[in-house]
Design a protein around this motif. Structure first.
Motif, short mmCIF file in Angstrom:
data_model
loop_
_atom_site.label_atom_id
_atom_site.label_comp_id
_atom_site.label_asym_id
_atom_site.label_seq_id
_atom_site.Cartn_x
_atom_site.Cartn_y
_atom_site.Cartn_z
N VAL A 1 24.09 35.52 43.17
CA VAL A 1 24.09 34.06 43.24
C VAL A 1 24.94 33.48 42.10
O VAL A 1 25.73 32.55 42.30
N GLU A 2 24.80 34.03 40.91
CA GLU A 2 25.60 33.54 39.78
C GLU A 2 27.09 33.73 40.05
O GLU A 2 27.91 32.86 39.75
N LEU A 3 27.46 34.88 40.62
CA LEU A 3 28.86 35.13 40.97
C LEU A 3 29.33 34.11 41.99
O LEU A 3 30.42 33.55 41.88
N GLY A 4 28.50 33.85 43.00
CA GLY A 4 28.86 32.87 44.03
C GLY A 4 29.08 31.49 43.44
O GLY A 4 29.98 30.77 43.86
N PHE A 5 28.26 31.14 42.44
CA PHE A 5 28.39 29.83 41.81
C PHE A 5 29.44 29.80 40.70
O PHE A 5 29.66 28.77 40.09
N SER A 6 30.09 30.93 40.43
CA SER A 6 31.07 30.98 39.34
C SER A 6 32.30 30.13 39.62
O SER A 6 33.01 29.73 38.71
N GLY A 7 32.58 29.90 40.91
CA GLY A 7 33.74 29.08 41.25
C GLY A 7 35.04 29.85 41.30
O GLY A 7 36.10 29.26 41.54
N LEU A 8 35.01 31.14 41.06
CA LEU A 8 36.23 31.94 41.10
C LEU A 8 36.82 31.88 42.50
O LEU A 8 36.16 32.22 43.47
N GLY A 9 38.02 31.41 42.63
CA GLY A 9 38.69 31.38 43.92
C GLY A 9 38.41 30.17 44.77
O GLY A 9 39.01 29.98 45.81
N GLY A 10 37.44 29.32 44.39
CA GLY A 10 37.21 28.08 45.10
C GLY A 10 36.26 28.13 46.28
O GLY A 10 36.00 27.11 46.90
N SER A 11 35.78 29.30 46.66
CA SER A 11 34.82 29.39 47.76
C SER A 11 33.86 30.54 47.47
O SER A 11 34.12 31.39 46.62
N VAL A 12 32.75 30.57 48.22
CA VAL A 12 31.80 31.67 48.06
C VAL A 12 32.50 32.98 48.39
O VAL A 12 32.36 33.97 47.67
N ARG A 13 33.26 32.99 49.47
CA ARG A 13 33.96 34.20 49.90
C ARG A 13 34.87 34.73 48.79
O ARG A 13 34.82 35.91 48.44
N ALA A 14 35.68 33.86 48.22
CA ALA A 14 36.61 34.29 47.18
C ALA A 14 35.86 34.80 45.94
O ALA A 14 36.25 35.80 45.34
N SER A 15 34.78 34.12 45.59
CA SER A 15 34.01 34.54 44.42
C SER A 15 33.40 35.92 44.64
O SER A 15 33.48 36.81 43.78
N LEU A 16 32.76 36.12 45.80
CA LEU A 16 32.08 37.38 46.06
C LEU A 16 33.06 38.55 46.21
O LEU A 16 32.76 39.68 45.85
N ARG A 17 34.25 38.26 46.71
CA ARG A 17 35.24 39.32 46.91
C ARG A 17 35.78 39.86 45.60
O ARG A 17 36.39 40.94 45.59
N THR A 18 35.53 39.17 44.49
CA THR A 18 35.99 39.70 43.20
C THR A 18 35.21 40.94 42.79
O THR A 18 35.69 41.74 41.99
N ARG A 19 34.02 41.15 43.34
CA ARG A 19 33.19 42.31 42.97
C ARG A 19 32.63 43.11 44.14
O ARG A 19 32.08 44.18 43.94
#
Length: 197
Positions: free
Chosen positions: A143-161
Protein backbone atom coordinates in the motif's frame (compact mmCIF):
# COMPACT_ATOMS: atom_id res chain seq x y z
CA UNK A 1 -16.94 -13.92 65.74
CA UNK A 2 -16.50 -10.52 64.14
CA UNK A 3 -18.00 -9.55 60.85
CA UNK A 4 -15.66 -8.10 58.22
CA UNK A 5 -16.13 -4.39 57.94
CA UNK A 6 -17.63 -2.94 54.79
CA UNK A 7 -14.36 -1.06 54.34
CA UNK A 8 -12.45 -4.35 54.08
CA UNK A 9 -15.03 -5.78 51.70
CA UNK A 10 -14.98 -2.60 49.62
CA UNK A 11 -11.19 -2.55 49.41
CA UNK A 12 -11.21 -6.10 48.16
CA UNK A 13 -13.46 -5.06 45.25
CA UNK A 14 -16.71 -6.48 46.58
CA UNK A 15 -19.95 -5.60 44.88
CA UNK A 16 -21.02 -3.24 47.70
CA UNK A 17 -19.13 -0.28 46.21
CA UNK A 18 -19.62 1.50 42.92
CA UNK A 19 -16.22 0.19 41.80
CA UNK A 20 -17.12 -3.34 42.84
CA UNK A 21 -20.42 -3.22 40.96
CA UNK A 22 -18.67 -1.86 37.87
CA UNK A 23 -16.08 -4.64 37.99
CA UNK A 24 -18.82 -7.26 37.97
CA UNK A 25 -21.24 -5.54 35.58
CA UNK A 26 -18.58 -4.52 33.05
CA UNK A 27 -16.52 -7.70 33.48
CA UNK A 28 -13.46 -5.65 34.41
CA UNK A 29 -10.20 -7.49 34.90
CA UNK A 30 -7.27 -5.11 35.21
CA UNK A 31 -3.97 -5.91 33.55
CA UNK A 32 -1.28 -5.68 36.22
CA UNK A 33 1.33 -8.26 35.20
CA UNK A 34 4.31 -6.41 33.68
CA UNK A 35 5.44 -9.55 31.84
CA UNK A 36 2.00 -9.88 30.22
CA UNK A 37 2.11 -6.21 29.21
CA UNK A 38 5.60 -6.62 27.73
CA UNK A 39 4.47 -9.71 25.83
CA UNK A 40 1.50 -7.82 24.38
CA UNK A 41 3.75 -4.94 23.33
CA UNK A 42 6.20 -7.30 21.62
CA UNK A 43 3.38 -9.15 19.84
CA UNK A 44 1.62 -5.97 18.74
CA UNK A 45 4.78 -4.13 17.70
CA UNK A 46 2.78 -0.89 17.94
CA UNK A 47 3.44 2.00 15.60
CA UNK A 48 1.18 4.74 14.35
CA UNK A 49 -2.40 4.85 15.56
CA UNK A 50 -3.52 2.20 18.06
CA UNK A 51 -7.07 1.87 19.38
CA UNK A 52 -7.31 0.30 22.82
CA UNK A 53 -10.69 -1.07 23.91
CA UNK A 54 -11.12 -1.27 27.67
CA UNK A 55 -8.23 1.04 28.64
CA UNK A 56 -9.05 0.71 32.35
CA UNK A 57 -6.39 2.19 34.61
CA UNK A 58 -4.00 2.67 31.69
CA UNK A 59 -1.30 0.06 32.24
CA UNK A 60 -1.36 -1.07 28.60
CA UNK A 61 -2.20 2.44 27.35
CA UNK A 62 0.99 3.91 28.76
CA UNK A 63 3.09 0.96 27.57
CA UNK A 64 1.73 1.32 24.03
CA UNK A 65 2.47 5.05 24.05
CA UNK A 66 5.92 4.38 25.48
CA UNK A 67 6.60 1.97 22.60
CA UNK A 68 5.88 4.74 20.09
CA UNK A 69 2.17 4.44 19.36
CA UNK A 70 -0.43 7.22 19.27
CA UNK A 71 -3.12 5.65 21.47
CA UNK A 72 -6.85 6.28 21.64
CA UNK A 73 -8.04 4.43 24.73
CA UNK A 74 -11.75 3.67 25.00
CA UNK A 75 -13.17 3.16 28.48
CA UNK A 76 -16.86 2.65 29.15
CA UNK A 77 -16.56 3.10 32.94
CA UNK A 78 -16.89 6.87 33.56
CA UNK A 79 -14.87 6.71 36.77
CA UNK A 80 -11.91 4.98 35.10
CA UNK A 81 -12.15 7.16 31.98
CA UNK A 82 -11.91 10.32 34.13
CA UNK A 83 -8.94 8.97 36.08
CA UNK A 84 -7.04 7.89 32.99
CA UNK A 85 -7.81 11.16 31.19
CA UNK A 86 -6.47 13.10 34.19
CA UNK A 87 -3.40 10.88 34.38
CA UNK A 88 -2.57 11.34 30.68
CA UNK A 89 -3.76 14.95 30.29
CA UNK A 90 -0.28 16.22 29.39
CA UNK A 91 0.71 13.27 27.19
CA UNK A 92 0.11 14.11 23.50
CA UNK A 93 0.46 10.41 22.59
CA UNK A 94 -2.72 9.45 24.48
CA UNK A 95 -6.37 10.36 24.02
CA UNK A 96 -8.97 8.88 26.34
CA UNK A 97 -12.53 8.46 25.11
CA UNK A 98 -15.32 7.70 27.56
CA UNK A 99 -17.45 5.38 25.49
CA UNK A 100 -18.10 1.94 24.08
CA UNK A 101 -15.37 0.87 21.65
CA UNK A 102 -17.82 -1.26 19.67
CA UNK A 103 -19.76 1.85 18.65
CA UNK A 104 -16.71 4.04 17.90
CA UNK A 105 -16.26 5.37 14.36
CA UNK A 106 -13.54 3.74 12.28
CA UNK A 107 -10.57 6.10 11.80
CA UNK A 108 -9.92 7.33 8.29
CA UNK A 109 -6.28 6.22 8.44
CA UNK A 110 -4.41 2.98 9.15
CA UNK A 111 -4.70 1.71 12.73
CA UNK A 112 -4.26 -1.34 14.90
CA UNK A 113 -6.39 -2.58 17.80
CA UNK A 114 -4.56 -3.74 20.92
CA UNK A 115 -6.25 -4.36 24.23
CA UNK A 116 -7.02 -6.39 27.29
CA UNK A 117 -10.64 -6.60 26.22
CA UNK A 118 -13.23 -7.21 28.94
CA UNK A 119 -14.89 -10.59 28.60
CA UNK A 120 -18.35 -9.03 28.29
CA UNK A 121 -17.11 -7.06 25.25
CA UNK A 122 -15.58 -10.11 23.63
CA UNK A 123 -19.02 -11.68 23.54
CA UNK A 124 -20.20 -8.81 21.31
CA UNK A 125 -17.27 -8.78 18.87
CA UNK A 126 -17.55 -10.88 15.74
CA UNK A 127 -14.21 -12.22 14.62
CA UNK A 128 -13.47 -13.01 11.03
CA UNK A 129 -12.86 -16.71 10.47
CA UNK A 130 -9.61 -15.72 8.75
CA UNK A 131 -7.67 -12.44 8.91
CA UNK A 132 -8.00 -10.24 5.84
CA UNK A 133 -4.23 -10.30 5.35
CA UNK A 134 -1.74 -12.68 6.87
CA UNK A 135 1.39 -10.70 6.04
CA UNK A 136 0.81 -7.36 7.71
CA UNK A 137 4.23 -5.98 6.80
CA UNK A 138 4.10 -6.99 3.14
CA UNK A 139 0.57 -5.64 2.83
CA UNK A 140 1.64 -2.33 4.38
CA UNK A 141 4.67 -2.15 2.07
CA UNK A 142 2.43 -2.77 -0.95
CA UNK A 143 0.00 0.00 0.00
CA UNK A 144 2.83 2.41 0.82
CA UNK A 145 4.44 1.68 -2.55
CA UNK A 146 1.10 2.28 -4.28
CA UNK A 147 0.76 5.61 -2.51
CA UNK A 148 4.37 6.60 -3.26
CA UNK A 149 3.31 8.29 -6.49
CA UNK A 150 6.16 6.80 -8.50
CA UNK A 151 5.10 6.91 -12.13
CA UNK A 152 1.78 8.67 -11.53
CA UNK A 153 -0.49 5.63 -11.20
CA UNK A 154 -0.91 2.57 -9.00
CA UNK A 155 0.23 0.39 -11.90
CA UNK A 156 3.43 2.37 -12.45
CA UNK A 157 4.22 2.45 -8.73
CA UNK A 158 3.70 -1.28 -8.21
CA UNK A 159 5.68 -2.21 -11.33
CA UNK A 160 8.80 -0.69 -9.76
CA UNK A 161 9.03 -3.74 -7.44
CA UNK A 162 6.59 -6.40 -8.64
CA UNK A 163 6.04 -8.64 -11.65
CA UNK A 164 2.56 -9.66 -12.75
CA UNK A 165 1.04 -6.28 -11.84
CA UNK A 166 -1.25 -6.15 -14.90
CA UNK A 167 -2.76 -9.57 -14.08
CA UNK A 168 -3.17 -8.57 -10.41
CA UNK A 169 -4.87 -5.30 -11.37
CA UNK A 170 -7.25 -7.15 -13.69
CA UNK A 171 -8.08 -9.76 -11.03
CA UNK A 172 -8.71 -7.01 -8.46
CA UNK A 173 -10.89 -5.01 -10.87
CA UNK A 174 -8.53 -2.01 -10.85
CA UNK A 175 -8.19 -0.13 -14.16
CA UNK A 176 -4.59 0.06 -15.40
CA UNK A 177 -4.66 3.87 -15.28
CA UNK A 178 -6.32 4.12 -11.84
CA UNK A 179 -5.13 6.80 -9.47
CA UNK A 180 -4.28 5.49 -6.03
CA UNK A 181 -7.20 7.31 -4.40
CA UNK A 182 -9.65 5.28 -6.49
CA UNK A 183 -8.49 1.87 -5.26
CA UNK A 184 -10.96 0.46 -2.71
CA UNK A 185 -9.59 -1.33 0.41
CA UNK A 186 -10.99 -4.64 -0.85
CA UNK A 187 -9.05 -4.11 -4.09
CA UNK A 188 -5.83 -3.53 -2.14
CA UNK A 189 -6.36 -6.86 -0.41
CA UNK A 190 -6.96 -8.57 -3.77
CA UNK A 191 -3.80 -6.95 -5.19
CA UNK A 192 -1.80 -8.14 -2.19
CA UNK A 193 -3.19 -11.67 -2.55
CA UNK A 194 -2.27 -11.84 -6.24
CA UNK A 195 1.20 -10.35 -5.83
CA UNK A 196 2.25 -12.20 -2.67
CA UNK A 197 0.54 -15.61 -2.85
Amino acid sequence: MTRPSSQTTNRAGGARTTAGRARRTLSQNFLADRQAIDLMIRAADPAGLVLEPGAGAGALTLALAGAGARVIGYEIDPRLARRLAARTRDDPRVEVVHGDFTTAPVPGRPFAVVGNIPYSAILRIERRPEPLVRGRRTYQELVELGFSGLGGSVRASLRTRHRGVDAALAAAGVPRDAAVGHVHPDQWIALWQHLYW
